[in-house]
Design a protein around this motif. Sequence first.
Motif, PDB file in Angstrom:
ATOM      1  N   GLU A 138       8.594  75.049  16.464  1.00 45.07           N
ATOM      2  CA  GLU A 138       7.372  74.753  15.949  1.00 45.07           C
ATOM      3  C   GLU A 138       6.463  74.440  14.362  1.00 45.07           C
ATOM      4  O   GLU A 138       5.463  74.465  14.002  1.00 45.07           O
ATOM      5  N   ALA A 139       7.390  73.301  14.094  1.00 40.03           N
ATOM      6  CA  ALA A 139       7.417  73.309  12.339  1.00 40.03           C
ATOM      7  C   ALA A 139       7.045  71.670  12.988  1.00 40.03           C
ATOM      8  O   ALA A 139       7.378  71.171  13.065  1.00 40.03           O
ATOM      9  N   ARG A 176      12.996  75.044   7.324  1.00 36.30           N
ATOM     10  CA  ARG A 176      12.986  76.262   6.727  1.00 36.30           C
ATOM     11  C   ARG A 176      12.738  77.241   6.410  1.00 36.30           C
ATOM     12  O   ARG A 176      12.947  78.320   6.616  1.00 36.30           O
ATOM     13  N   ALA A 177      11.239  77.905   6.272  1.00 35.36           N
ATOM     14  CA  ALA A 177      10.861  78.601   5.928  1.00 35.36           C
ATOM     15  C   ALA A 177      11.008  79.776   8.312  1.00 35.36           C
ATOM     16  O   ALA A 177      10.758  80.569   8.196  1.00 35.36           O
ATOM     17  N   GLU A 178      10.734  78.675   9.247  1.00 34.62           N
ATOM     18  CA  GLU A 178      11.061  79.874  10.334  1.00 34.62           C
ATOM     19  C   GLU A 178      12.498  79.705  10.530  1.00 34.62           C
ATOM     20  O   GLU A 178      12.660  80.813  11.284  1.00 34.62           O
ATOM     21  N   ASP A 179      13.477  78.787   9.739  1.00 35.47           N
ATOM     22  CA  ASP A 179      14.823  79.140  10.363  1.00 35.47           C
ATOM     23  C   ASP A 179      15.816  79.793   8.859  1.00 35.47           C
ATOM     24  O   ASP A 179      15.969  78.411   8.176  1.00 35.47           O
ATOM     25  N   ARG A 188      17.452  67.557  13.479  1.00 38.97           N
ATOM     26  CA  ARG A 188      17.087  67.924  12.826  1.00 38.97           C
ATOM     27  C   ARG A 188      15.384  68.346  13.729  1.00 38.97           C
ATOM     28  O   ARG A 188      14.203  68.953  13.851  1.00 38.97           O
ATOM     29  N   ALA A 189      14.800  66.954  14.454  1.00 40.30           N
ATOM     30  CA  ALA A 189      13.731  66.861  14.821  1.00 40.30           C
ATOM     31  C   ALA A 189      13.515  67.472  15.894  1.00 40.30           C
ATOM     32  O   ALA A 189      12.635  68.905  16.412  1.00 40.30           O
TER      33      ALA A 189
END
Length: 866
Positions: A470-471, A478-481, A462-463
């Motif tokens: 860039e989260a 979750r918003a980016e992917d 996850r990291a």
Amino acid sequence: MRSRVSVLAAARQDVAAARGLVRAAQAEADEARIETRRRYDLIRAAHDACLVALTDARETARDEIFDRFHHEAAARAATLGRLASACAPGPAGAAWPAWRPSPAGRTGLLRIGTITVDEDGPAVPALVPLLGNAHLEITGVPSTADGLISGLLLRALGSLHPGDLRLWVYDPDRLGGSLAGFAPLAPAGILTSVGPGGLTAMLDELVEQVRRINETVLAGRYATLAGIPGRRPEPWRVAVLLGDAQDLGPAQRAQLDRLVRTGVACGVHLIARDIPLGAHPDVERLRLDGREATCDTAGVLPVRLDPPPPAEQVSAVCRDLADALTAGPPPARLEDVLPREIWRECSATALTAPLGVGPDGLPIEVSLGDDPPHALIGGPSGSGKTNLIYAWLGALTSRYSPAELALYLLDFKEGVSFARFAPSPRDPSWLPHVRLAGVNVNDDREFGLALLRHLSAELQRRARAAKRCEAGKLAELRAEDPDGEWPRIVAVIDEFQVLLGGRDAVSSEAASLLEDLARRGRSQGIHLVLASQDVTGIEALWGRPGLVAQFTLRIALPKARRILAETNLAADVIPRHHAVINPDSGAPDANRIARLPDAGDRRTWRTLQERLWRARPATLAPPRLFDGDAVPVFTPDPGDHGPRAALGERIDVEARPAWVAMDRAPGRNLAVIGTRGEEAVAILTSAALSLAATPGARFSVACPDPAVAALLGPLRAALPSASFHVGDTVPTLFAQVAADLSGPHYLLGLALDARSQSSGGTRRSPIPSPDDPLRTILEQGPERRVHVLGWWRSVSRLRDDLGGLAARYDPIGAWVALDVHGADLAPLSPVPGGPAWFPRPRRALCFDRSTDRVPQVIIPYAAAGR
């Protein structure tokens, strides 16, 4: 003369005529009198008839009025009876012969006797106000007053839930004997008896309670405690004063006046016998005269007092109340923490769900997110940790779908608390959110370490994904992917101190992984829930204050130790089925008391689980269940992976087999070491079954010791075409194989150390000769695809078969140790001094020199045919 005669005759004629007229007049008068009499008689008769008729009419009217009056009186009495039943329901107003306690949680007026509204009409209950309404001032004969007070208290206790009423009794004359039937309440903490010297302290305490309730409970929002909606946040308090007004000093009188003015609004009430309470609207006065009384509520109507309740009934009710209080209030319902519709919440920012209900009956929610990120649960054995975890999981899994929440559950107790979440022969359903459940792992700390390694690998994954996007936290990832699978992970480890309790490499690595997960997991949506009876003595936590500091959500069950702050003693006073929920690392000001639901009932839980299971996605796989008491069964792998031997199941998350490759490299032989013959044969059997997939493979089985030939059954069943050699035929087999090293050929040996023993068990030759056929096969066979898979009963015997004290162990590229201590394995192990291994039933230590850095624990497969 003639004229005189004529005149006289004429006169006589006139007189005669007059007399005739008179007689006629008399006759007419007589007739008139007779007619008048007749008419009078008629009138008298009519009058008499009228009198009779009027009398009858009056009697009839009086009867109708009387009936109407009695009908209306009965109606009024019935109405009053209905009103009395509504104002004093159940035990508050029932007569003693039919009286039973029925805790409805509320009480209005209380019955003291009966009132007769009409002399010939029915009696109706006489009621007086108390809880939430008034103080009572009673004057009269002390014995009668004490019986009245006993009835009032019993009715109040029987109308409320256990613990909702607290009593103080000041009885300087009889030292509590007046209300001795209530004594069983004292050990339960709801009755305080005060002697002559304790009145001041009692009044001071009650005044302090009024002050506290005004400031912290009413807090300017409510006028009275009774006006707060929902369940009462405070119990009722009643102080019974059985004394004399002359017993009160000025300070006591002043405190008593304060309670009279302010007590009712705060639920603090006084019942005073022969102690004036002063003129105040909140004071109800009762004046006793024998078995009759008058009171402000009834006005001028006299009250016929009920007899006092039977002493044995008072004692029995108080004993039952004390037992109920000792056992604690009943748990809440699981339905209280479940939503109406499942899987409607999003876990992008946090996981929020109710864990129980508060004193006001409203749900108390807890969250796992950025703050607080992790939870620590504490409570002694039997305090309800497992039930609490069930309730929390039920609340979470009913709100969040498997795409929003993934669960990893591990129980180090000797039990199967989490087995219900995986499919079983009794119940094919499972909890869709569970990815892994571990039970009976109290002897398998390695499995806990494997779980932490798995979570650490997920954290790294996850990291890396967050770095690419860039989260900074899970919500941003979750918003980016949005197409990725990023559920929040909750790992529950019950009795986690077992994992950290040893001074070995397992505890050290586990503590390091826990600290890293606790510190970095919050940003990636990985949350830890650790449960323990006590954190005292967990040596692996010494010097790691940063680890415990990450667990800011603290949940303490009754009598929990070292979970909350040192100055927070709330866990010492909460009853059963309750917990202290504290999201601020146990600071006292953050306490919230929750009544927990009963989630342990299997039928109730199964209903919820089946509902969630039916709603699961069709592609969702069942969870992995690791049962430390289960013996795994080997299943051959049809894949093309070259010849390899399966020795047992690794203790890890994926339940992978422990393989040993049997290729042409030097030393590709296997030694099983130990005296547990059945397990040794089971390991050789699973190895043979997996090697049987090698094209053209041949098997030979050698058993130099006829005493262990009975163990050959599983090998005979697994290898029906193999050649078996027992006792004296073994040397011939070894000589033939050494002379013709052509493979693939697998030589399985049982008790190979018996070759150099006499029938009495003594060594014939300490060291086999260099040209010993077995040594030849071990050293030269692997390069020609001839491999030995043998069982030796000790390391020293294996060493002797390899050449004695100076022998090298290079021909043994892999080994499995059964009941052999770690220090004895030092010659075979890469760990100086040997691995930290203490033999355990149905466990083995495995090492493959070509693939492993350190030995690993495996679970041998069940022998074929068993």
